[in-house]
Design a protein around this motif. Sequence first.
Motif, PDB file in Angstrom:
ATOM      1  N   GLY A 155      12.013  -9.477  -3.761  1.00 61.98           N
ATOM      2  CA  GLY A 155      12.225  -8.313  -4.598  1.00 61.98           C
ATOM      3  C   GLY A 155      11.088  -7.327  -4.491  1.00 61.98           C
ATOM      4  N   ILE A 156      10.950  -6.541  -5.535  1.00 63.73           N
ATOM      5  CA  ILE A 156       9.898  -5.539  -5.570  1.00 63.73           C
ATOM      6  C   ILE A 156       9.066  -5.787  -6.824  1.00 63.73           C
ATOM      7  N   THR A 157       7.784  -5.969  -6.659  1.00 66.56           N
ATOM      8  CA  THR A 157       6.923  -6.313  -7.778  1.00 66.56           C
ATOM      9  C   THR A 157       5.811  -5.288  -7.928  1.00 66.56           C
ATOM     10  N   GLN A 158       5.512  -4.994  -9.172  1.00 69.82           N
ATOM     11  CA  GLN A 158       4.434  -4.073  -9.497  1.00 69.82           C
ATOM     12  C   GLN A 158       3.364  -4.795 -10.300  1.00 69.82           C
ATOM     13  N   THR A 181       9.620  -7.251  -0.607  1.00 70.62           N
ATOM     14  CA  THR A 181       9.813  -8.332   0.365  1.00 70.62           C
ATOM     15  C   THR A 181      11.011  -8.095   1.276  1.00 70.62           C
ATOM     16  N   TRP A 182      11.665  -6.930   1.170  1.00 71.78           N
ATOM     17  CA  TRP A 182      12.864  -6.707   1.971  1.00 71.78           C
ATOM     18  C   TRP A 182      12.614  -5.984   3.291  1.00 71.78           C
ATOM     19  N   SER A 183      11.380  -5.538   3.522  1.00 76.09           N
ATOM     20  CA  SER A 183      11.080  -4.693   4.692  1.00 76.09           C
ATOM     21  C   SER A 183      11.844  -3.368   4.661  1.00 76.09           C
ATOM     22  N   HIS A 184      12.081  -2.853   3.458  1.00 74.85           N
ATOM     23  CA  HIS A 184      12.694  -1.537   3.334  1.00 74.85           C
ATOM     24  C   HIS A 184      11.780  -0.474   3.923  1.00 74.85           C
ATOM     25  N   SER A 185      12.392   0.495   4.622  1.00 74.00           N
ATOM     26  CA  SER A 185      11.585   1.545   5.241  1.00 74.00           C
ATOM     27  C   SER A 185      10.947   2.463   4.202  1.00 74.00           C
ATOM     28  N   THR A 197      15.953   0.555  -5.268  1.00 73.55           N
ATOM     29  CA  THR A 197      15.680  -0.614  -6.110  1.00 73.55           C
ATOM     30  C   THR A 197      14.301  -0.415  -6.714  1.00 73.55           C
ATOM     31  N   PHE A 198      14.259  -0.499  -8.023  1.00 74.36           N
ATOM     32  CA  PHE A 198      13.009  -0.225  -8.737  1.00 74.36           C
ATOM     33  C   PHE A 198      12.296  -1.501  -9.149  1.00 74.36           C
ATOM     34  N   GLY A 199      10.964  -1.399  -9.224  1.00 74.68           N
ATOM     35  CA  GLY A 199      10.187  -2.447  -9.859  1.00 74.68           C
ATOM     36  C   GLY A 199      10.269  -2.320 -11.373  1.00 74.68           C
ATOM     37  N   THR A 242      -1.356   9.378 -18.460  1.00 75.16           N
ATOM     38  CA  THR A 242      -0.772   8.314 -19.273  1.00 75.16           C
ATOM     39  C   THR A 242       0.741   8.385 -19.122  1.00 75.16           C
ATOM     40  N   SER A 243       1.333   7.288 -18.641  1.00 73.07           N
ATOM     41  CA  SER A 243       2.746   7.320 -18.313  1.00 73.07           C
ATOM     42  C   SER A 243       3.201   5.912 -17.937  1.00 73.07           C
ATOM     43  N   VAL A 244       4.495   5.788 -17.681  1.00 76.15           N
ATOM     44  CA  VAL A 244       5.023   4.563 -17.083  1.00 76.15           C
ATOM     45  C   VAL A 244       5.315   4.887 -15.618  1.00 76.15           C
ATOM     46  N   TYR A 245       4.770   4.070 -14.729  1.00 78.41           N
ATOM     47  CA  TYR A 245       4.902   4.309 -13.298  1.00 78.41           C
ATOM     48  C   TYR A 245       5.859   3.285 -12.688  1.00 78.41           C
ATOM     49  N   PHE A 246       6.809   3.808 -11.913  1.00 72.49           N
ATOM     50  CA  PHE A 246       7.775   2.950 -11.244  1.00 72.49           C
ATOM     51  C   PHE A 246       7.666   3.108  -9.742  1.00 72.49           C
ATOM     52  N   CYS A 247       7.653   1.967  -9.082  1.00 77.53           N
ATOM     53  CA  CYS A 247       7.729   1.930  -7.631  1.00 77.53           C
ATOM     54  C   CYS A 247       9.177   1.597  -7.274  1.00 77.53           C
ATOM     55  N   ALA A 248       9.648   2.136  -6.158  1.00 75.14           N
ATOM     56  CA  ALA A 248      11.012   1.850  -5.718  1.00 75.14           C
ATOM     57  C   ALA A 248      11.040   1.754  -4.202  1.00 75.14           C
ATOM     58  N   SER A 249      12.066   1.101  -3.684  1.00 71.64           N
ATOM     59  CA  SER A 249      12.236   1.024  -2.237  1.00 71.64           C
ATOM     60  C   SER A 249      13.703   1.245  -1.893  1.00 71.64           C
ATOM     61  N   SER A 250      13.939   1.602  -0.632  1.00 69.01           N
ATOM     62  CA  SER A 250      15.289   1.893  -0.177  1.00 69.01           C
ATOM     63  C   SER A 250      15.388   1.607   1.304  1.00 69.01           C
ATOM     64  N   VAL A 251      16.478   0.952   1.724  1.00 72.80           N
ATOM     65  CA  VAL A 251      16.654   0.710   3.146  1.00 72.80           C
ATOM     66  C   VAL A 251      17.204   1.955   3.814  1.00 72.80           C
ATOM     67  N   SER A 252      18.221   2.503   3.258  1.00 73.19           N
ATOM     68  CA  SER A 252      18.836   3.756   3.714  1.00 73.19           C
ATOM     69  C   SER A 252      20.098   3.903   2.908  1.00 73.19           C
ATOM     70  N   GLY A 253      20.817   4.971   3.107  1.00 68.92           N
ATOM     71  CA  GLY A 253      22.110   5.090   2.445  1.00 68.92           C
ATOM     72  C   GLY A 253      22.006   5.206   0.943  1.00 68.92           C
ATOM     73  N   VAL A 254      21.426   6.308   0.503  1.00 69.05           N
ATOM     74  CA  VAL A 254      21.273   6.543  -0.925  1.00 69.05           C
ATOM     75  C   VAL A 254      22.588   6.390  -1.650  1.00 69.05           C
ATOM     76  N   ALA A 255      23.650   6.851  -1.058  1.00 68.69           N
ATOM     77  CA  ALA A 255      24.929   6.857  -1.751  1.00 68.69           C
ATOM     78  C   ALA A 255      25.420   5.457  -2.056  1.00 68.69           C
ATOM     79  N   ASN A 256      25.187   4.522  -1.161  1.00 73.82           N
ATOM     80  CA  ASN A 256      25.724   3.183  -1.363  1.00 73.82           C
ATOM     81  C   ASN A 256      24.843   2.300  -2.222  1.00 73.82           C
ATOM     82  N   TYR A 257      23.557   2.380  -2.000  1.00 77.45           N
ATOM     83  CA  TYR A 257      22.671   1.423  -2.647  1.00 77.45           C
ATOM     84  C   TYR A 257      21.626   2.067  -3.538  1.00 77.45           C
ATOM     85  N   GLY A 258      21.397   3.319  -3.380  1.00 79.85           N
ATOM     86  CA  GLY A 258      20.365   3.958  -4.173  1.00 79.85           C
ATOM     87  C   GLY A 258      19.018   3.321  -3.897  1.00 79.85           C
TER      88      GLY A 258
END
Lengths: 114, 113
Positions: free
Chosen positions: A3-6, A26-30, A104-106, A86-102
């Motif tokens: 997954g994706i961990t912060q 851990t997915w090797s997302h680009s 994935t956020f930590g 001061t904020s909440v920070y989110f990391c995200a990853s994506s393989v490709s194809g925003v429309a299908n999978y969007g």
Amino acid sequence: DAGITQSPRYKITETGRQVTLMCHQTWSHSYMFWYRQDLGHGLRLIYYSAAADITDKGEVPDGYVVSRSKTENFPLTLESATRSQTSVYFCASSVSGVANYGYTFGSGTRLTVV
Amino acid sequence: DQQVKQNSPSLSVQEGRISILNCDYTNSMFDYFLWYKKYPAEGPTFLISISSIKDKNEDGRFTVFLNKSAKHLSLHIVPSQPGDSAVYFCAAAPNNAGNMLTFGGGTRLMVKP
């Protein structure tokens, strides 16, 4: 774990200090992204990376630095923290194809600058 | 200037009724639209998407409608359940390399039992 961990989940720092938020996937997302969430603004893009050693600015990059020497890691550094960061920070990853999978956020890092 | 807007910061609905969350956008280059759901202390999770070649996409209780001429989309949840209580973000992206998602400000949905 897959997954994706912060880390850390919570951080309090003083104004002027340097602080680094970590993101590992851990997915090797680009693609990897850093967003901040603030009331009234939703999620705003800070920086993103299309691949290792390729990074680019998003909507609100000032005061932040990123690097991506390895595909799986995308740390975000606040060079000299300010209260406005001061904020909440989110990391995200994506393989490709925003429309299908969007993206994935930590689970986020809640940062408080005092 | 926000390119994706969710004008209702909150919405309260009775369990079993329909929830309708709205989103407006200004950038005519947007081709893909997504909805994310976010619980407290968790990251947003992908819910449903629609491309500009469609005007409706359905997945179980969730349906997204797109009106390109009005630059407006909506998410319908039928029937609403207490577990649907969360913040919902609308997001949009153009059809080009980079997969750049632009998010709205979010709408907090509260489903009352």
